[in-house]
Scaffold this motif. Structure first.
Motif: not given
Length: 228
Positions: A169-174
């Motif tokens: 989530t922190a890497l904003k993979l979505t």
């Protein structure tokens, strides 16, 4: 005409290394006979007397390109996560290939994953990854592990499922996926692999692509020379 100009170029190129060749300016009509019939003979004479020294197209005078030098623009670049890299290389410049060369087992893949993690975390660039000698799960674990500060690629028990999800989530993979190459379906030839790279760049919009490792491609090119 075009054939005459090509012939003049070919003849001049063949003898210019031993004599000073001069070439007349192109005339308005097809050849000297047409110019004479059109009563433009004086233009033929001027073309001959004002002929300029021939210089192969491959030889350029620096005086002719000074203006182009002043018009050059600085190439856009993205910084590396390492100060030394930025000082020496000036960042990751657009439209360039950066090759990382080290001995076996010295951490090339880890370095490549760290750069992919940095690009994902700190830039708006879409990132692609072709880590050919490891599974996509191993690559993902390595990148997410860097985000949460755990080496879960080696020891998955170092983090819980919730921590892994929090790292993703922190890497904003979505919102901005990292696209990985999956070799579990088939083994691709070099040409097919390069087409996958083009797909990542053209269709998925990957501005930065990390390929680990280049020797795989070099080994599949039938040149007999790995340096090529």
């Amino acid at each position: 005409d075009n054939a005459g100009r090509e012939g003049a170029e070919k003849a001049a190129r063949a003898i210019c290394s031993s004599v000073n060749v001069k070439v007349g300016a192109p005339m308005a009509l097809k050849d000297a006979n047409d110019m004479w019939r059109a009563k433009r003979g004086q233009e033929i004479m001027r073309s001959i007397w004002n002929a300029t020294s021939y210089r192969p197209k491959t030889i350029v005078s620096m005086a002719d390109i000074v203006q182009r030098v002043t018009e050059r623009r600085k190439v856009d670049s993205t910084p590396y996560p390492y100060r030394g890299f930025n000082e020496i290389l000036g960042g990751i410049r657009d439209n360039e290939i950066v090759t990382i060369v080290m001995g076996s087992g010295t951490g090339k893949s880890t370095l490549c994953r760290s750069i992919a993690h940095w690009l994902q975390k700190e830039t708006g660039d879409t990132v692609g990854g072709l880590f050919i000698e490891e599974s996509k799960e191993r690559t993902a674990a390595g990148i997410i592990g860097m985000e949460i500060g755990r080496n879960i690629a080696v020891d998955p028990s170092l983090s819980s499922a919730e921590e892994v999800q929090a790292g993703a989530t922190a890497l904003k993979l979505t919102e901005k996926p990292i696209y990985l190459f999956d070799l579990s379906f088939e083994t691709l030839a070099v040409d097919d692999l390069i087409s996958q790279l083009r797909y990542m760049a053209k269709v998925l919009g990957c501005k930065r692509i990390v390929l680990d490792h280049l020797s795989f491609i070099a080994g599949g090119i039938e040149t007999g020379d790995e340096r090529k």
